[in-house]
Design an enzyme around this catalytic site. Structure first.
Site, PDB file in Angstrom:
ATOM      1  CE  LYS A  33      -0.354  -0.122   5.022  1.00  0.00           C
ATOM      2  NZ  LYS A  33      -1.053  -0.737   6.145  1.00  0.00           N
ATOM      3  NE  ARG A 118      -6.678   0.539  11.792  1.00  0.00           N
ATOM      4  CZ  ARG A 118      -5.468   0.393  11.263  1.00  0.00           C
ATOM      5  NH1 ARG A 118      -4.576   1.353  11.391  1.00  0.00           N
ATOM      6  NH2 ARG A 118      -5.137  -0.703  10.618  1.00  0.00           N
ATOM      7  CE1 TYR A 249      12.823  31.151   2.168  1.00  0.00           C
ATOM      8  CE2 TYR A 249      13.226  28.788   1.881  1.00  0.00           C
ATOM      9  CZ  TYR A 249      12.757  30.011   1.398  1.00  0.00           C
ATOM     10  OH  TYR A 249      12.235  30.073   0.142  1.00  0.00           O
ATOM     11  CG  MET A 295       8.673  23.251  -1.650  1.00  0.00           C
ATOM     12  SD  MET A 295       7.467  24.257  -2.533  1.00  0.00           S
ATOM     13  CE  MET A 295       6.705  25.177  -1.223  1.00  0.00           C
TER      14      MET A 295
HETATM   15  C1  LIG Z   1      -0.222  -1.728   6.838  1.00  0.00           C
HETATM   16  C2  LIG Z   1      -0.794  -2.991   7.324  1.00  0.00           C
HETATM   17  C3  LIG Z   1       0.032  -4.118   7.573  1.00  0.00           C
HETATM   18  C4  LIG Z   1       1.550  -4.063   7.513  1.00  0.00           C
HETATM   19  O1  LIG Z   1       2.068  -3.580   8.724  1.00  0.00           O
HETATM   20  P1  LIG Z   1       3.661  -3.522   8.982  1.00  0.00           P
HETATM   21  O2  LIG Z   1       3.757  -3.083  10.378  1.00  0.00           O
HETATM   22  O3  LIG Z   1       4.193  -2.527   8.020  1.00  0.00           O
HETATM   23  O4  LIG Z   1       4.177  -4.890   8.723  1.00  0.00           O
HETATM   24  C5  LIG Z   1      -0.581  -5.304   7.903  1.00  0.00           C
HETATM   25  N1  LIG Z   1      -1.933  -5.390   8.021  1.00  0.00           N
HETATM   26  C6  LIG Z   1      -2.744  -4.322   7.821  1.00  0.00           C
HETATM   27  C7  LIG Z   1      -4.206  -4.495   7.979  1.00  0.00           C
HETATM   28  C8  LIG Z   1      -2.206  -3.099   7.480  1.00  0.00           C
HETATM   29  O5  LIG Z   1      -3.010  -2.044   7.308  1.00  0.00           O
END
Ligand SMILES: *Cc1c(COP(=O)(O)O)cnc(C)c1O
Length: 341
Positions: A33, A118, A249, A295
């Site tokens: 992701k 969550r 800056y 930046m």
């Molecule tokens: C992002 C995520 C992971 C991975 O977590 P890490 O700590 O990066 O290994 C696993 N399961 C879910 C549901 C996630 O959102």
């Protein structure tokens, strides 16, 4: 142009360690992701496939589309808008109402809230949810949960794990009653995987560990991982500065003795979090970032054409009061990637 270099040797080293700890490559689902935590979705997906990983986890259907030729199974965490679909896609059900939205025959993983509060359905409604999935003719291919404290020194992790084990028994019994195949069970992220030996689940969802990091090493079974990403910037201009002149800056850096400095083409606009006079950072070669990050530029006491900004983000994460995840993930996806093999 600044660039991200991906070290293939280190990536394969990490995948080997996580696969061995989990028991096999088949048990690893690489979490890709957010542009593979800033490392590049396509680049990392291609390398994982070359190593022999067959499962991936993403956030959206659009991400899954881009990598569907590389994996047998892709878990989609929070997108049930199936404008396109592939039989390799598995959609996470984060709440009860999702069930009615999905077309017949969609592969689904039911997420259970075992304490993080969550996403996921409550433990009390598992049975009802599985009946609804069955009636909606969805394929229940997985049951999952997520830990709230896998990387913290508490027994909460083990408590949540035992709750999930009980769920496994209930779901298995129910699936047998309904003549349904037993779904895959998974709960661990990277730190969850390294909290115990003899991994006994079907899948581990490995994010940060594949990229070479874990939080709170002392708790984990010494995974000995190697950072995959290094960030490089190119010189834009050099100049001589004299004692007491000010740089950048706010003029927050005051030159202590005459020296040559250069600006390099990386800044917070590229997602390189801003450092300032309160947060002093030295590059791996021992050069100092002078004053505030702009930046698009940083000033450094070097004249090298290219400079390695980091090859391990642990120090930067500490300086920015954050975790390794944020330092790599905020990097702009447009920064070009180079694979070093
Ligand atoms: C992002 C995520 C992971 C991975 O977590 P890490 O700590 O990066 O290994 C696993 N399961 C879910 C549901 C996630 O959102």
């Amino acid at each position: 142009m600044a660039k991200i270099v991906l070290n293939k040797y280190n990536y394969f080293h990490n995948l080997k360690i996580v696969s061995e700890h989990a028991g096999s490559k088949e048990k690893i689902a690489v979490v890709l992701k957010d542009n593979a935590y800033g490392h590049g979705l396509i680049e990392i997906a291609t390398l994982a496939n070359e190593f022999g990983i067959t499962k991936a986890v993403v956030r959206t259907v659009a991400e899954a589309q881009q990598i569907k030729h590389l994996f047998e199974k892709i878990l989609i965490l929070s997108d049930n808008n199936l404008s396109t679909y592939s039989h390799s896609f598995h959609i996470v059900i984060n709440r009860y109402e999702d069930i009615a939205k999905l077309p017949k025959n969609t592969n689904v993983h039911l997420k259970i809230d075992t304490g993080m509060h969550r996403n996921g359905i409550s433990i009390n409604s598992i049975e009802e949810a599985i009946y609804s999935i069955y009636e909606a003719k969805l394929n229940l291919t997985g049951i999952m949960t997520h830990y709230r404290s896998a990387d913290e020194l508490t027994c909460e992790f083990f408590w949540q794990r035992s709750v999930f084990r009980d769920i496994k028994k209930v779901v298995t019994a129910l699936c047998e009653k309904l003549f349904l195949p037993i779904p895959a069970f998974h709960s661990s992220n990277s730190s969850g995987l390294f909290r115990f030996k003899n991994f006994d689940e079907d899948i581990a969802r490995v994010g940060i560990a594949q990229y070479g990091y874990t939080e709170n090493h002392s708790l984990l079974l010494n995974p000995n991982l190697k950072p995959v990403m290094s960030l490089w910037a190119n010189k834009i201009a050099s100049q001589d500065v004299k004692t007491n002149q000010k740089i950048g800056y706010g003029g927050s850096y005051i030159v202590k003795k005459d020296m040559k400095i250069s600006t390099y083409d990386i800044g917070y606009g590229d997602g390189f979090l801003r450092l300032n006079e309160k947060h002093k950072y030295t590059t791996p070669k021992g050069y100092e970032i002078l004053g505030r990050v702009s930046m698009d530029y940083v000033s450094i006491n070097s004249t090298d054409e290219m400079i390695c900004i980091f090859e391990d983000v642990t120090e930067l994460a500490k300086l920015n009061d954050t975790i390794s995840y944020e330092i790599t993930t905020t990097l702009n996806p447009n920064i070009k990637k180079e694979i070093q093999s």
